[in-house]
Design an enzyme around this catalytic site. Structure first.
Site, PDB file in Angstrom:
ATOM      1  N   LYS A 124       0.973  -1.256  -0.157  1.00 35.62           N
ATOM      2  CA  LYS A 124      -0.003   0.129   0.024  1.00 35.62           C
ATOM      3  C   LYS A 124       0.881   1.371   0.015  1.00 35.62           C
ATOM      4  O   LYS A 124       0.634   2.342  -0.396  1.00 35.62           O
ATOM      5  CB  LYS A 124      -1.118  -0.070   1.177  1.00 35.62           C
ATOM      6  CG  LYS A 124      -1.942  -1.109   1.113  1.00 35.62           C
ATOM      7  CD  LYS A 124      -3.068  -1.001   0.145  1.00 35.62           C
ATOM      8  CE  LYS A 124      -4.156  -1.958   0.668  1.00 35.62           C
ATOM      9  NZ  LYS A 124      -5.215  -1.984  -0.714  1.00 35.62           N
ATOM     10  N   GLU A 140      -9.650   5.743   3.140  1.00 29.60           N
ATOM     11  CA  GLU A 140     -10.233   4.765   3.802  1.00 29.60           C
ATOM     12  C   GLU A 140      -9.265   3.829   4.137  1.00 29.60           C
ATOM     13  O   GLU A 140      -8.446   3.654   3.443  1.00 29.60           O
ATOM     14  CB  GLU A 140     -11.575   4.492   3.193  1.00 29.60           C
ATOM     15  CG  GLU A 140     -11.040   3.320   1.862  1.00 29.60           C
ATOM     16  CD  GLU A 140     -10.084   3.687   0.800  1.00 29.60           C
ATOM     17  OE1 GLU A 140     -10.053   5.166   0.590  1.00 29.60           O
ATOM     18  OE2 GLU A 140      -9.307   3.041   0.446  1.00 29.60           O
ATOM     19  N   SER A 146       1.505  -9.827  -0.361  1.00 30.28           N
ATOM     20  CA  SER A 146       1.432  -8.323  -0.293  1.00 30.28           C
ATOM     21  C   SER A 146       1.458  -7.606   0.928  1.00 30.28           C
ATOM     22  O   SER A 146       1.901  -6.473   1.032  1.00 30.28           O
ATOM     23  CB  SER A 146      -0.133  -8.124  -0.656  1.00 30.28           C
ATOM     24  OG  SER A 146      -1.100  -8.796   0.036  1.00 30.28           O
TER      25      SER A 146
END
Ligand code: PLP
Length: 441
Positions: free
Chosen positions: A93, A115, A373
């Protein structure tokens, strides 16, 4: 970044019939400004140089493409892990948060809205905002606040305001609703969306910021193996880590691309076309078009929609999407922890579990890359709760190996086939007793 020429059906914010900008009038102009700013940033060498510098020196790129020797020995296939879990803040991210953070700064924005589901995007946004000196407010479903407490604390420590969302299912969908409401009320703020979802230009912009995963993977696998992999596998929530990995391989037909959705939130596998969060895509919905409730043990995959480009990839047969359930994810965590010493995020564990199972269907020696991830620290409380009172054999040992995983006794023959030196094999160490550790913690 090396932009490719998009075919006509993938222009102007559309991916075939999917995508678009279905938003209230108040957001039309702010989104047009984001689009314009992003188009400028793409061509601005200073912006690109600063982005690359932050990826390298701050986030820790390139992330390693790690040959998972023990898993390879167990499966007879050459398994590689793309280590996004090793990046600063612990997941992919950060790539997108830094890119969009720089864009918000370039646009002169004074406040950032985000968010989050699993909290990783919230942490990445709070991190980028601390670095770039912008106030940040993060919306998070109250159920996710509860199950990702560690990340809530991290966001606050980084100076962000975390707003729990009590509406709907109290998960990611509701957090995006609330963030969009805030954006409507404050169109001069910047909405830093965390996945390849939402109205145009977000899906293509987030993809562009995440494609570094696939670009690096391609270069690294060619260096290590001299050829492209047979398959690449990633988990799919909104779809940003998967899109980042798949996009640079889109034209490589010999590379099978597999997106793994949470079985209880499988928008491609079970969804129908509709509009959610400003984009036309595949959505889990009732017969009268209401958004259906979802379930996943991982907050980051617990989402009723999916990025519009994934819907297009599914229709075109470019990527194949499959479901994996909570039990698969838990098995993925256990397997990777025990065999490689890596505790994956529950989201990534879906890809690990399916990737390993799928690898076994390929010929021996096949090359499979699984995108890791994120790391599993944030999920430890969930894992402790899940395994509390479990019998040891439920969480470790041969009895719990997923179907198709080869027992260690077959290792010597496999080593030869995989071209590994005999001395490279380590003794299988006694794995710790999870139950004991959980109960004494
Ligand atoms: C570690 C990790 N992997 C995957 C995801 C799913 O998001 P995406 O599908 O956008 O990669 C999340 C979402 O929070 C996450 O934290």
């Amino acid at each position: 970044m090396n932009p490719k020429e998009e075919p006509a059906e993938r222009k102007n914010g559309y991916f075939g019939p999917y995508g678009g900008r279905f938003v209230p009038e108040t957001l039309v102009e702010p989104l047009r400004q984001v689009e314009e700013a992003y188009e400028r940033a793409k061509k601005n060498p200073q912006f690109q140089a600063r982005f690359q510098q932050l990826l390298r020196e701050y986030a820790g790129r390139p992330s390693e493409l790690y040959f998972a020797e023990n898993l390879s020995l167990r499966t007879g296939r050459r398994i590689y892990l793309k280590r996004e879990d090793l990046l600063h803040t612990g997941s992919h991210k950060i790539n997108n948060a830094l890119g969009q953070g720089l864009l918000a700064k370039a646009m002169g924005k004074k406040r950032v809205i985000a968010e989050t589901g699993a909290g990783q995007h919230g942490v990445a946004s709070a991190t980028a905002c601390a670095l770039l000196k912008m106030p940040c407010v993060v919306y998070m479903g109250s159920e996710d606040v509860e199950r990702q407490k560690l990340n809530v604390f991290r966001m606050k420590l980084l100076g962000a305001e975390v707003v729990p969302v009590e509406s709907g299912s109290k998960t990611l969908k509701d957090a995006i609703n609330e963030a969009l409401r805030d954006f409507c009320a404050h169109p001069d703020s910047y909405y830093l969306i965390g996945s390849v979802v939402g109205p145009s230009p977000y899906p293509e912009m987030v993809r562009d910021f995440q494609r570094v995963i696939g670009d690096e993977t391609k270069e690294q696998i060619l260096q290590k193996e001299g050829r492209l992999p047979d398959a690449i596998v990633a988990c799919v929530g909104g779809g940003s880590n998967a899109m980042g990995l798949f996009y640079p391989f889109e034209d490589d037909a010999g590379v099978k691309k597999i997106g793994v959705e949470a079985a209880g939130a499988a928008s491609i596998v079970n969804g129908k076309v509709g509009v959610l969060h400003g984009a036309k895509t595949k959505i889990l919905q009732t017969r009268d078009g209401q958004i259906e409730g979802t379930h996943s043990i991982s907050a980051g995959l617990d989402y009723a929609g999916i990025g519009p480009e994934h819907a297009y990839f599914a229709d075109e047969g470019i990527v194949q999407y499959v479901p994996a359930d909570d039990a698969d994810a838990l098995e993925g965590v256990r397997l990777l922890s025990e065999s490689e010493g890596i505790i994956p995020a529950l989201e990534s564990a879906h890809a690990v579990a399916f990737g390993i199972r799928y690898a076994k269907t390929l010929p021996e020696g096949a090359i499979v890359v699984i995108n890791l991830s994120g790391r599993g620290d944030k999920d430890v409380p969930t894992l402790m709760q899940h395994w509390k009172g479990a019998r040891t054999t439920d969480v470790q040992g041969e009895t719990a190996l997923p179907p198709g995983i080869r027992a260690d006794k077959d290792v010597p023959t496999l080593m030869e086939k995989l071209g590994l030196e005999k001395t490279e094999v380590k003794e299988k160490t006694k794995s710790f007793d999870v139950k004991e550790k959980v109960e004494t913690a």
